[in-house]
Motif scaffolding. Sequence first.
Motif, PDB file in Angstrom:
ATOM      1  N   ASP A 100      23.356  -6.671 -18.752  1.00 56.27           N
ATOM      2  CA  ASP A 100      24.409  -5.716 -19.084  1.00 56.27           C
ATOM      3  C   ASP A 100      25.671  -6.464 -19.472  1.00 56.27           C
ATOM      4  OD1 ASP A 100      22.645  -3.735 -18.224  1.00 56.27           O
ATOM      5  OD2 ASP A 100      23.327  -3.954 -16.152  1.00 56.27           O
ATOM      6  N   GLU A 101      26.574  -5.745 -20.071  1.00 57.05           N
ATOM      7  CA  GLU A 101      27.881  -6.334 -20.382  1.00 57.05           C
ATOM      8  C   GLU A 101      28.883  -5.193 -20.274  1.00 57.05           C
ATOM      9  OE1 GLU A 101      28.310  -9.688 -21.445  1.00 57.05           O
ATOM     10  OE2 GLU A 101      30.486  -9.405 -21.488  1.00 57.05           O
ATOM     11  N   PRO A 102      29.812  -5.285 -19.343  1.00 59.52           N
ATOM     12  CA  PRO A 102      30.787  -4.201 -19.234  1.00 59.52           C
ATOM     13  C   PRO A 102      31.765  -4.253 -20.403  1.00 59.52           C
ATOM     14  CG  PRO A 102      31.448  -6.015 -17.838  1.00 59.52           C
ATOM     15  CD  PRO A 102      30.126  -6.402 -18.449  1.00 59.52           C
ATOM     16  N   VAL A 103      32.506  -3.184 -20.571  1.00 62.70           N
ATOM     17  CA  VAL A 103      33.621  -3.217 -21.505  1.00 62.70           C
ATOM     18  C   VAL A 103      34.760  -3.948 -20.786  1.00 62.70           C
ATOM     19  CG1 VAL A 103      35.285  -1.835 -22.802  1.00 62.70           C
ATOM     20  CG2 VAL A 103      32.904  -1.081 -22.611  1.00 62.70           C
ATOM     21  N   HIS A 104      35.096  -5.113 -21.295  1.00 61.93           N
ATOM     22  CA  HIS A 104      36.125  -5.919 -20.631  1.00 61.93           C
ATOM     23  C   HIS A 104      37.510  -5.452 -21.071  1.00 61.93           C
ATOM     24  CE1 HIS A 104      33.417  -8.870 -18.807  1.00 61.93           C
ATOM     25  NE2 HIS A 104      32.737  -8.873 -19.925  1.00 61.93           N
ATOM     26  N   ASP A 105      37.830  -4.205 -20.740  1.00 64.97           N
ATOM     27  CA  ASP A 105      39.129  -3.668 -21.149  1.00 64.97           C
ATOM     28  C   ASP A 105      40.150  -3.852 -20.027  1.00 64.97           C
ATOM     29  OD1 ASP A 105      38.288  -1.799 -19.312  1.00 64.97           O
ATOM     30  OD2 ASP A 105      38.132  -0.149 -20.737  1.00 64.97           O
ATOM     31  N   LEU A 106      41.353  -3.372 -20.267  1.00 62.70           N
ATOM     32  CA  LEU A 106      42.425  -3.566 -19.281  1.00 62.70           C
ATOM     33  C   LEU A 106      42.084  -2.910 -17.953  1.00 62.70           C
ATOM     34  CD1 LEU A 106      45.482  -3.000 -21.639  1.00 62.70           C
ATOM     35  CD2 LEU A 106      44.864  -5.151 -20.522  1.00 62.70           C
ATOM     36  N   GLU A 107      41.438  -1.736 -18.014  1.00 61.85           N
ATOM     37  CA  GLU A 107      41.078  -1.026 -16.797  1.00 61.85           C
ATOM     38  C   GLU A 107      40.092  -1.856 -15.962  1.00 61.85           C
ATOM     39  OE1 GLU A 107      42.221   1.414 -15.242  1.00 61.85           O
ATOM     40  OE2 GLU A 107      40.621   1.537 -13.736  1.00 61.85           O
ATOM     41  N   TYR A 108      39.139  -2.485 -16.636  1.00 60.18           N
ATOM     42  CA  TYR A 108      38.165  -3.301 -15.915  1.00 60.18           C
ATOM     43  C   TYR A 108      38.857  -4.515 -15.280  1.00 60.18           C
ATOM     44  CZ  TYR A 108      33.716  -5.490 -14.773  1.00 60.18           C
ATOM     45  OH  TYR A 108      32.654  -6.039 -14.104  1.00 60.18           O
ATOM     46  N   GLY A 109      39.731  -5.141 -16.034  1.00 62.24           N
ATOM     47  CA  GLY A 109      40.489  -6.273 -15.509  1.00 62.24           C
ATOM     48  C   GLY A 109      41.284  -5.896 -14.262  1.00 62.24           C
ATOM     49  N   ARG A 110      41.905  -4.726 -14.332  1.00 60.46           N
ATOM     50  CA  ARG A 110      42.686  -4.258 -13.176  1.00 60.46           C
ATOM     51  C   ARG A 110      41.788  -4.049 -11.963  1.00 60.46           C
ATOM     52  NH1 ARG A 110      46.479  -1.644 -16.930  1.00 60.46           N
ATOM     53  NH2 ARG A 110      44.910  -0.054 -17.379  1.00 60.46           N
ATOM     54  N   GLN A 111      40.595  -3.476 -12.195  1.00 59.63           N
ATOM     55  CA  GLN A 111      39.647  -3.266 -11.086  1.00 59.63           C
ATOM     56  C   GLN A 111      39.274  -4.589 -10.425  1.00 59.63           C
ATOM     57  OE1 GLN A 111      36.079  -1.160 -12.276  1.00 59.63           O
ATOM     58  NE2 GLN A 111      37.281   0.457 -13.250  1.00 59.63           N
ATOM     59  N   VAL A 112      39.014  -5.581 -11.251  1.00 59.24           N
ATOM     60  CA  VAL A 112      38.606  -6.885 -10.724  1.00 59.24           C
ATOM     61  C   VAL A 112      39.723  -7.478  -9.869  1.00 59.24           C
ATOM     62  CG1 VAL A 112      38.056  -9.272 -11.355  1.00 59.24           C
ATOM     63  CG2 VAL A 112      36.987  -7.372 -12.606  1.00 59.24           C
ATOM     64  N   TYR A 113      40.921  -7.531 -10.422  1.00 59.05           N
ATOM     65  CA  TYR A 113      42.036  -8.126  -9.690  1.00 59.05           C
ATOM     66  C   TYR A 113      42.343  -7.341  -8.418  1.00 59.05           C
ATOM     67  CZ  TYR A 113      43.219 -11.888 -12.892  1.00 59.05           C
ATOM     68  OH  TYR A 113      43.193 -13.057 -13.614  1.00 59.05           O
ATOM     69  N   SER A 114      42.332  -6.026  -8.542  1.00 58.55           N
ATOM     70  CA  SER A 114      42.693  -5.176  -7.416  1.00 58.55           C
ATOM     71  C   SER A 114      41.702  -5.340  -6.265  1.00 58.55           C
ATOM     72  CB  SER A 114      42.777  -3.739  -7.929  1.00 58.55           C
ATOM     73  OG  SER A 114      42.445  -2.834  -6.940  1.00 58.55           O
ATOM     74  N   HIS A 115      40.408  -5.475  -6.582  1.00 62.85           N
ATOM     75  CA  HIS A 115      39.417  -5.643  -5.514  1.00 62.85           C
ATOM     76  C   HIS A 115      39.716  -6.888  -4.681  1.00 62.85           C
ATOM     77  CE1 HIS A 115      35.610  -5.154  -3.412  1.00 62.85           C
ATOM     78  NE2 HIS A 115      35.460  -6.459  -3.533  1.00 62.85           N
ATOM     79  N   TYR A 116      40.257  -7.907  -5.327  1.00 63.68           N
ATOM     80  CA  TYR A 116      40.531  -9.161  -4.618  1.00 63.68           C
ATOM     81  C   TYR A 116      41.999  -9.276  -4.205  1.00 63.68           C
ATOM     82  CZ  TYR A 116      35.784 -10.023  -5.932  1.00 63.68           C
ATOM     83  OH  TYR A 116      34.427  -9.891  -6.067  1.00 63.68           O
ATOM     84  N   GLY A 117      42.687  -8.098  -4.184  1.00 65.59           N
ATOM     85  CA  GLY A 117      44.040  -8.059  -3.629  1.00 65.59           C
ATOM     86  C   GLY A 117      45.106  -8.693  -4.501  1.00 65.59           C
ATOM     87  N   LEU A 118      44.820  -8.797  -5.808  1.00 67.13           N
ATOM     88  CA  LEU A 118      45.791  -9.419  -6.708  1.00 67.13           C
ATOM     89  C   LEU A 118      46.270  -8.398  -7.726  1.00 67.13           C
ATOM     90  CD1 LEU A 118      43.873 -12.760  -7.366  1.00 67.13           C
ATOM     91  CD2 LEU A 118      45.928 -12.487  -5.975  1.00 67.13           C
ATOM     92  N   SER A 119      47.523  -8.524  -8.131  1.00 63.46           N
ATOM     93  CA  SER A 119      47.989  -7.655  -9.209  1.00 63.46           C
ATOM     94  C   SER A 119      47.528  -8.261 -10.538  1.00 63.46           C
ATOM     95  CB  SER A 119      49.509  -7.498  -9.167  1.00 63.46           C
ATOM     96  OG  SER A 119      50.099  -8.725  -9.472  1.00 63.46           O
ATOM     97  N   TYR A 120      47.277  -7.397 -11.476  1.00 65.87           N
ATOM     98  CA  TYR A 120      46.717  -7.817 -12.763  1.00 65.87           C
ATOM     99  C   TYR A 120      47.867  -8.094 -13.721  1.00 65.87           C
ATOM    100  CZ  TYR A 120      43.646  -7.439 -16.888  1.00 65.87           C
ATOM    101  OH  TYR A 120      42.943  -7.678 -18.046  1.00 65.87           O
ATOM    102  N   PRO A 121      48.059  -9.350 -14.106  1.00 66.07           N
ATOM    103  CA  PRO A 121      49.288  -9.707 -14.811  1.00 66.07           C
ATOM    104  C   PRO A 121      49.220  -9.550 -16.330  1.00 66.07           C
ATOM    105  CG  PRO A 121      48.081 -11.687 -14.206  1.00 66.07           C
ATOM    106  CD  PRO A 121      47.233 -10.516 -13.794  1.00 66.07           C
ATOM    107  N   TYR A 122      48.172  -8.926 -16.864  1.00 60.19           N
ATOM    108  CA  TYR A 122      48.015  -8.932 -18.337  1.00 60.19           C
ATOM    109  C   TYR A 122      48.313  -7.571 -18.970  1.00 60.19           C
ATOM    110  CZ  TYR A 122      45.852 -13.215 -16.908  1.00 60.19           C
ATOM    111  OH  TYR A 122      45.616 -14.413 -16.314  1.00 60.19           O
TER     112      TYR A 122
END
Lengths: 122, 122
Positions: A100-122
């Motif tokens: 599979d390949e997710p859509v690597h959009d801003l929302e996905y990036g935010r989910q990744v960072y947020s899960h690991y307790g980081l704010s998404y800086p992009y």
Amino acid sequence: MAHDIATDETTRLIASDKVEGTAVYNAMGERLGSVYNFMVNKRSGEVEYAVLQFGGILGFGSDYYPLPWNALNYDSGQGGYVVDLDRATLESGPHYGTEDEPVHDLEYGRQVYSHYGLSYPY
Amino acid sequence: MAHDIATDETTRLIASDKVEGTAVYNAMGERLGSVYNFMVNKRSGEVEYAVLQFGGILGFGSDYYPLPWNALNYDSGQGGYVVDLDRATLESGPHYGTEDEPVHDLEYGRQVYSHYGLSYPY
């Protein structure tokens, strides 16, 4: 000590193909998996996340787990990256199958960072 | 137009292993070579330069030419990167043999950027 300076400065940079395949450990020294690849912003040239291949048995049944680049710290002693994450946190994090390949959009990036307790800086 | 937005956002990011091996053309559409790998700042996660494999015949005798990341623009029509450089500029630029590895220090980075008329922002 000119030699030491040169060594330090060389290690500022790492070649993309040396990141791929590098082992990833947790803080207890358990091997979690290895870096499959990493995602780069085409315009800015910033690496947003590294993708950890994790889970399964002997590589079969493993999935891809994007992790914020800053969560990985290279440990020359172990010859791999160390992430300060327990398995449960990782297992509940965003991941996708190797076909599979997710859509690597801003929302996905935010989910990744947020899960690991980081704010998404992009 | 939700689909277009998704497409645009997906293409914000590119996987490291898709950059490696991608063809590089000049502005006249001549194929110069391909991306061998690229160098990432370990701490900041910024890509400083991409390394073009260029020259020689059928890949034999080619060398590695680091190019500022911003000098490469992806052209989906050609399916590769386009750099607005003539061969003479490239040939006179910093390069190293496939068996060699320069010290990728700040001085080297400055040389690379300066050769291509860019200030070195790191």
